[in-house]
Structure formats: structure tokens, C-alpha cells
Design a protein around this motif. Structure first.
Motif, PDB file in Angstrom:
ATOM      1  N   LEU A  36       1.998   2.671  -3.368  1.00 47.00           N
ATOM      2  CA  LEU A  36       0.832   2.804  -4.542  1.00 47.00           C
ATOM      3  C   LEU A  36       1.130   4.210  -5.283  1.00 47.00           C
ATOM      4  O   LEU A  36       1.109   4.978  -4.550  1.00 47.00           O
ATOM      5  CB  LEU A  36      -0.412   2.534  -4.108  1.00 47.00           C
ATOM      6  CG  LEU A  36      -0.826   1.094  -3.827  1.00 47.00           C
ATOM      7  CD1 LEU A  36      -2.215   1.039  -3.063  1.00 47.00           C
ATOM      8  CD2 LEU A  36      -0.794   0.190  -5.102  1.00 47.00           C
ATOM      9  N   ALA A  37       1.064   4.283  -6.281  1.00 45.45           N
ATOM     10  CA  ALA A  37       0.739   5.784  -7.020  1.00 45.45           C
ATOM     11  C   ALA A  37      -0.459   6.073  -6.750  1.00 45.45           C
ATOM     12  O   ALA A  37      -1.458   5.304  -6.341  1.00 45.45           O
ATOM     13  CB  ALA A  37       1.349   5.390  -8.613  1.00 45.45           C
ATOM     14  N   PRO A  38      -0.701   7.450  -6.785  1.00 44.50           N
ATOM     15  CA  PRO A  38      -2.027   8.123  -6.694  1.00 44.50           C
ATOM     16  C   PRO A  38      -3.137   7.472  -7.537  1.00 44.50           C
ATOM     17  O   PRO A  38      -4.146   7.052  -7.031  1.00 44.50           O
ATOM     18  CB  PRO A  38      -1.954   9.590  -6.892  1.00 44.50           C
ATOM     19  CG  PRO A  38      -0.472   9.867  -6.392  1.00 44.50           C
ATOM     20  CD  PRO A  38       0.150   8.449  -6.829  1.00 44.50           C
ATOM     21  N   ILE A  39      -2.914   7.256  -8.650  1.00 48.43           N
ATOM     22  CA  ILE A  39      -3.717   6.612  -9.614  1.00 48.43           C
ATOM     23  C   ILE A  39      -4.016   5.084  -9.356  1.00 48.43           C
ATOM     24  O   ILE A  39      -5.434   4.747  -9.607  1.00 48.43           O
ATOM     25  CB  ILE A  39      -3.312   6.700 -11.210  1.00 48.43           C
ATOM     26  CG1 ILE A  39      -4.602   6.550 -12.125  1.00 48.43           C
ATOM     27  CG2 ILE A  39      -2.161   5.638 -11.053  1.00 48.43           C
ATOM     28  CD1 ILE A  39      -4.063   6.642 -13.466  1.00 48.43           C
ATOM     29  N   GLN A  40      -3.359   4.428  -8.555  1.00 48.70           N
ATOM     30  CA  GLN A  40      -3.590   3.121  -8.100  1.00 48.70           C
ATOM     31  C   GLN A  40      -4.262   3.056  -6.820  1.00 48.70           C
ATOM     32  O   GLN A  40      -4.897   1.881  -6.452  1.00 48.70           O
ATOM     33  CB  GLN A  40      -2.237   2.403  -7.816  1.00 48.70           C
ATOM     34  CG  GLN A  40      -1.526   1.963  -9.128  1.00 48.70           C
ATOM     35  CD  GLN A  40      -0.055   1.435  -8.952  1.00 48.70           C
ATOM     36  OE1 GLN A  40       0.587   1.807  -8.051  1.00 48.70           O
ATOM     37  NE2 GLN A  40       0.322   0.626  -9.935  1.00 48.70           N
ATOM     38  N   ARG A  41      -4.754   4.206  -6.245  1.00 48.87           N
ATOM     39  CA  ARG A  41      -5.388   4.158  -5.076  1.00 48.87           C
ATOM     40  C   ARG A  41      -6.860   4.599  -5.230  1.00 48.87           C
ATOM     41  O   ARG A  41      -7.712   4.609  -4.546  1.00 48.87           O
ATOM     42  CB  ARG A  41      -4.853   5.276  -4.228  1.00 48.87           C
ATOM     43  CG  ARG A  41      -3.487   5.172  -3.818  1.00 48.87           C
ATOM     44  CD  ARG A  41      -2.922   6.285  -2.956  1.00 48.87           C
ATOM     45  NE  ARG A  41      -1.531   6.572  -3.073  1.00 48.87           N
ATOM     46  CZ  ARG A  41      -0.883   7.788  -2.766  1.00 48.87           C
ATOM     47  NH1 ARG A  41      -1.607   8.703  -2.300  1.00 48.87           N
ATOM     48  NH2 ARG A  41       0.286   7.839  -2.909  1.00 48.87           N
ATOM     49  N   LEU A  42      -7.245   4.727  -6.546  1.00 45.02           N
ATOM     50  CA  LEU A  42      -8.640   5.202  -7.025  1.00 45.02           C
ATOM     51  C   LEU A  42      -9.140   4.000  -7.951  1.00 45.02           C
ATOM     52  O   LEU A  42      -8.498   3.380  -8.502  1.00 45.02           O
ATOM     53  CB  LEU A  42      -8.524   6.225  -7.705  1.00 45.02           C
ATOM     54  CG  LEU A  42      -7.824   7.666  -7.079  1.00 45.02           C
ATOM     55  CD1 LEU A  42      -7.320   8.624  -8.002  1.00 45.02           C
ATOM     56  CD2 LEU A  42      -8.961   8.069  -6.349  1.00 45.02           C
ATOM     57  N   LEU A  70       1.075 -10.022  -0.110  1.00 44.14           N
ATOM     58  CA  LEU A  70       1.395  -9.782  -1.326  1.00 44.14           C
ATOM     59  C   LEU A  70       2.590 -10.494  -1.777  1.00 44.14           C
ATOM     60  O   LEU A  70       3.428  -9.370  -2.506  1.00 44.14           O
ATOM     61  CB  LEU A  70       1.004  -8.285  -1.832  1.00 44.14           C
ATOM     62  CG  LEU A  70      -0.167  -7.765  -1.474  1.00 44.14           C
ATOM     63  CD1 LEU A  70      -0.298  -6.188  -1.646  1.00 44.14           C
ATOM     64  CD2 LEU A  70      -1.495  -8.375  -1.975  1.00 44.14           C
ATOM     65  N   PRO A  71       2.927 -11.636  -1.951  1.00 44.16           N
ATOM     66  CA  PRO A  71       4.243 -12.035  -2.184  1.00 44.16           C
ATOM     67  C   PRO A  71       4.229 -12.123  -3.886  1.00 44.16           C
ATOM     68  O   PRO A  71       3.048 -12.217  -4.687  1.00 44.16           O
ATOM     69  CB  PRO A  71       4.312 -13.395  -1.616  1.00 44.16           C
ATOM     70  CG  PRO A  71       2.785 -13.759  -1.719  1.00 44.16           C
ATOM     71  CD  PRO A  71       2.163 -12.645  -1.099  1.00 44.16           C
ATOM     72  N   ALA A  72       5.480 -12.088  -4.405  1.00 42.15           N
ATOM     73  CA  ALA A  72       5.422 -12.414  -5.989  1.00 42.15           C
ATOM     74  C   ALA A  72       5.757 -13.746  -6.235  1.00 42.15           C
ATOM     75  O   ALA A  72       6.430 -14.002  -7.115  1.00 42.15           O
ATOM     76  CB  ALA A  72       6.514 -11.401  -6.586  1.00 42.15           C
ATOM     77  N   HIS A 102     -10.361  17.322  -1.349  1.00 46.74           N
ATOM     78  CA  HIS A 102     -10.383  16.293  -0.245  1.00 46.74           C
ATOM     79  C   HIS A 102      -9.054  15.976  -0.166  1.00 46.74           C
ATOM     80  O   HIS A 102      -8.620  15.199   0.858  1.00 46.74           O
ATOM     81  CB  HIS A 102     -11.149  15.373  -0.501  1.00 46.74           C
ATOM     82  CG  HIS A 102     -12.645  15.626  -0.507  1.00 46.74           C
ATOM     83  ND1 HIS A 102     -13.391  15.814   0.734  1.00 46.74           N
ATOM     84  CD2 HIS A 102     -13.922  15.821  -1.574  1.00 46.74           C
ATOM     85  CE1 HIS A 102     -14.868  15.943   0.505  1.00 46.74           C
ATOM     86  NE2 HIS A 102     -15.042  16.198  -0.925  1.00 46.74           N
ATOM     87  N   GLY A 103      -8.045  16.071  -1.136  1.00 48.13           N
ATOM     88  CA  GLY A 103      -6.849  15.649  -1.190  1.00 48.13           C
ATOM     89  C   GLY A 103      -6.829  14.548  -1.609  1.00 48.13           C
ATOM     90  O   GLY A 103      -7.878  13.864  -2.123  1.00 48.13           O
ATOM     91  N   LEU A 104      -5.460  13.900  -2.017  1.00 53.21           N
ATOM     92  CA  LEU A 104      -5.466  12.513  -2.609  1.00 53.21           C
ATOM     93  C   LEU A 104      -5.460  11.649  -1.583  1.00 53.21           C
ATOM     94  O   LEU A 104      -5.586  11.831  -0.278  1.00 53.21           O
ATOM     95  CB  LEU A 104      -3.814  12.476  -3.061  1.00 53.21           C
ATOM     96  CG  LEU A 104      -3.446  13.051  -4.342  1.00 53.21           C
ATOM     97  CD1 LEU A 104      -2.020  12.942  -4.245  1.00 53.21           C
ATOM     98  CD2 LEU A 104      -4.005  12.647  -5.441  1.00 53.21           C
ATOM     99  N   PRO A 105      -6.108  10.540  -2.161  1.00 56.96           N
ATOM    100  CA  PRO A 105      -6.661   9.408  -1.002  1.00 56.96           C
ATOM    101  C   PRO A 105      -5.212   8.766  -0.188  1.00 56.96           C
ATOM    102  O   PRO A 105      -4.061   9.130  -0.984  1.00 56.96           O
ATOM    103  CB  PRO A 105      -6.914   8.397  -1.893  1.00 56.96           C
ATOM    104  CG  PRO A 105      -6.628   8.582  -3.299  1.00 56.96           C
ATOM    105  CD  PRO A 105      -6.508   9.927  -3.626  1.00 56.96           C
ATOM    106  N   PRO A 106      -5.341   8.513   0.724  1.00 59.33           N
ATOM    107  CA  PRO A 106      -4.398   7.824   1.433  1.00 59.33           C
ATOM    108  C   PRO A 106      -3.602   6.632   0.692  1.00 59.33           C
ATOM    109  O   PRO A 106      -4.043   6.095  -0.115  1.00 59.33           O
ATOM    110  CB  PRO A 106      -4.779   7.515   2.907  1.00 59.33           C
ATOM    111  CG  PRO A 106      -6.208   7.118   2.501  1.00 59.33           C
ATOM    112  CD  PRO A 106      -6.641   8.045   1.564  1.00 59.33           C
ATOM    113  N   PRO A 156       0.693  -1.273  -0.029  1.00 61.41           N
ATOM    114  CA  PRO A 156      -0.122  -0.096   0.185  1.00 61.41           C
ATOM    115  C   PRO A 156       0.806   1.379   0.055  1.00 61.41           C
ATOM    116  O   PRO A 156       0.573   2.225  -0.594  1.00 61.41           O
ATOM    117  CB  PRO A 156      -0.946  -0.142   1.347  1.00 61.41           C
ATOM    118  CG  PRO A 156      -0.938  -1.573   1.664  1.00 61.41           C
ATOM    119  CD  PRO A 156       0.379  -2.141   0.936  1.00 61.41           C
ATOM    120  N   HIS A 157       2.025   1.455   0.782  1.00 60.40           N
ATOM    121  CA  HIS A 157       2.616   2.605   0.961  1.00 60.40           C
ATOM    122  C   HIS A 157       3.268   2.912  -0.315  1.00 60.40           C
ATOM    123  O   HIS A 157       3.711   4.027  -0.633  1.00 60.40           O
ATOM    124  CB  HIS A 157       3.735   2.427   2.103  1.00 60.40           C
ATOM    125  CG  HIS A 157       4.792   1.488   1.685  1.00 60.40           C
ATOM    126  ND1 HIS A 157       5.967   1.982   0.900  1.00 60.40           N
ATOM    127  CD2 HIS A 157       5.063   0.167   2.032  1.00 60.40           C
ATOM    128  CE1 HIS A 157       6.641   0.790   0.857  1.00 60.40           C
ATOM    129  NE2 HIS A 157       6.202  -0.362   1.543  1.00 60.40           N
TER     130      HIS A 157
END
Length: 231
Positions: free
Chosen positions: A102-108, A212-214, A165-169, A99-100
Motif C-alpha cells: 500500500l502507498a501511504p495515501i492508501q493507508r489513510l 485479496l485475489p484478482a 506520529h510518522g506514517l501509518p504502518p 498491505p505491504h
């Protein structure tokens, strides 16, 4: 090639949200899911495209085509296609991005295309502990699907919402947010498929703390096939 689909599969067609778009849910879809898992374990993974939060490998074209052909009658009936689109892309996919990171677009929530004739086939090969898929409505517009005509209003509303509201966390979206309402959520189950128009707003529903292992044996493994006549 032997039949890929299980003749005993359970098929449901659900209409969701205010737009009543169909989502096909198929449980026990594949006749031999272990063959697919073995194929996935032998594949060569890498980053494909800028937006998917993980790694992907191509599914052999013959297998992807056979799957599309066996599902053709169902897809044509549910989505009212006179001609079912061909396979555009088909991947084994593993979500790996924490999660930390993630690009902003991936949080939406996102769409995979703006065309109503583009269809996604998602098959989970891992279980519920790895997370399912959720669908969303943009609060400002009420849109649950985004096509070319709607896109300018959708984009303007998104920019205005982020400005307010700002970018999502830095996390995978889960449930309602200031910008989106969750319309429906589908739990991942081994050998469950979801089939839906690619223009539906959706996002992976990843549980907090998922490792989330690869690794195709232990990671969030799925098959993602997209049907679309690109020419």
C-alpha cells in the motif's frame, strides 16, 4: 430493461458521528445479484486511477443509469436533493493490493470528492470475510466530512499529525489510530449497499490476512457508482 432493484429490500437510514451525516444501508438490494456477478466475471479489469488499491472495470452505462433512476426518489429524499445528480462513474471493483504494498495515501481514510452534492453507491457482491467499509473522524479537527472550505485545515492537520506520529504502518486502517477515530463500520454482506456523501472520510475495512485475489468469483468484488453533475 427489467427492474434492477429488489422490491423486498430492507432499507435503513442511519445518522452517524457528531455531524449526523446519513448513510443508507440496503440489504438484499439487487433483484438478481447473480446477473451482476456474471457481468462482473465477463468484464475486462485494469488499474483505473492512482489511488484505488486494486483493479476496476466499467459497468455498462445503461445498467448504471437504470440503477440511479430506480434509487432517485430515495436519494433525493435522504440527501435533500431537488435534482438527483447523474451518474459520473460506475465500476466493478476488486481490492487486490496486499498491505505491504500500500502507498501511504492508501493507508489513510479518504474522501472521493469535496462536493456535498456528490454521492457514492457501494454494493458488495462478496461476503463479510472480504471486509466492509468504515468511516472516520480526524482527531485534530473533528472533521468527518471534507469540503473545499475545510480542506486546507484538514491537510495541514494531516501533515502535522504525520510529522508527529510518522506514517501509518503498511496495512489497511482498522479502528482508531493516533490521527483518526473510527465513527462507524459496516460489515460487507452479499447484496448489501451503502449510499453516502462522497465527502465523508472513509476506507475499506479489510480483515488481516485476507487473500485479496484478482478474481471476480473469489475476490472482494463490489460495484462502485458515483453520482455527480461534473459540468
Amino acid at each position: 430493461m427489467p427492474a434492477l432493484l429488489n422490491p423486498g429490500a430492507t432499507i435503513r437510514v442511519l445518522r452517524q458521528g457528531t455531524e449526523h451525516e446519513p448513510v443508507i444501508v440496503i440489504d438484499d438490494m439487487l433483484a438478481a445479484p447473480e446477473r451482476w456477478r456474471n457481468l462482473a466475471a465477463q468484464a475486462h479489469y485494469g488499474k483505473i486511477g492512482p489511488h484505488y488499491p486494486g483493479i476496476r472495470a466499467l459497468v455498462p452505462a445503461a445498467a448504471a443509469l437504470s440503477m440511479r433512476d430506480e434509487l432517485s426518489a430515495l436519494i433525493g429524499d435522504v440527501f435533500d436533493f431537488a435534482v438527483v445528480p447523474p451518474v459520473f462513474e460506475c465500476f466493478f471493483s476488486i481490492v487486490t493490493t496486499p498491505p505491504h504494498a500500500l502507498a501511504p495515501i492508501q493507508r489513510l481514510p479518504h474522501v472521493d470528492g469535496l462536493e456535498r452534492e456528490r454521492v457514492a453507491i457501494l454494493i458488495y457482491l462478496s461476503g463479510a470475510e472480504q471486509g466492509g467499509t468504515a468511516f472516520y473522524r480526524q482527531r485534530a479537527t473533528g472533521f468527518e466530512t471534507i469540503d473545499r472550505e475545510r480542506f486546507p485545515r484538514f491537510e495541514a492537520a494531516l501533515k502535522a499529525g504525520v510529522a508527529e506520529h510518522g506514517l501509518p504502518p503498511a496495512s489497511y486502517i482498522a479502528g482508531d489510530t493516533p490521527l483518526y477515530e473510527q465513527v462507524a463500520a459496516y460489515e460487507a454482506r452479499p447484496n448489501r449497499a451503502l449510499i453516502y456523501r462522497s465527502c465523508l472520510l472513509h476506507c475499506a475495512h479489510i480483515p488481516p490476512g485476507a487473500p485479496l485475489p484478482a478474481d471476480p468469483h473469489t475476490g472482494r468484488l463490489s460495484i462502485n457508482s458515483f453520482l455527480f453533475a461534473s459540468g
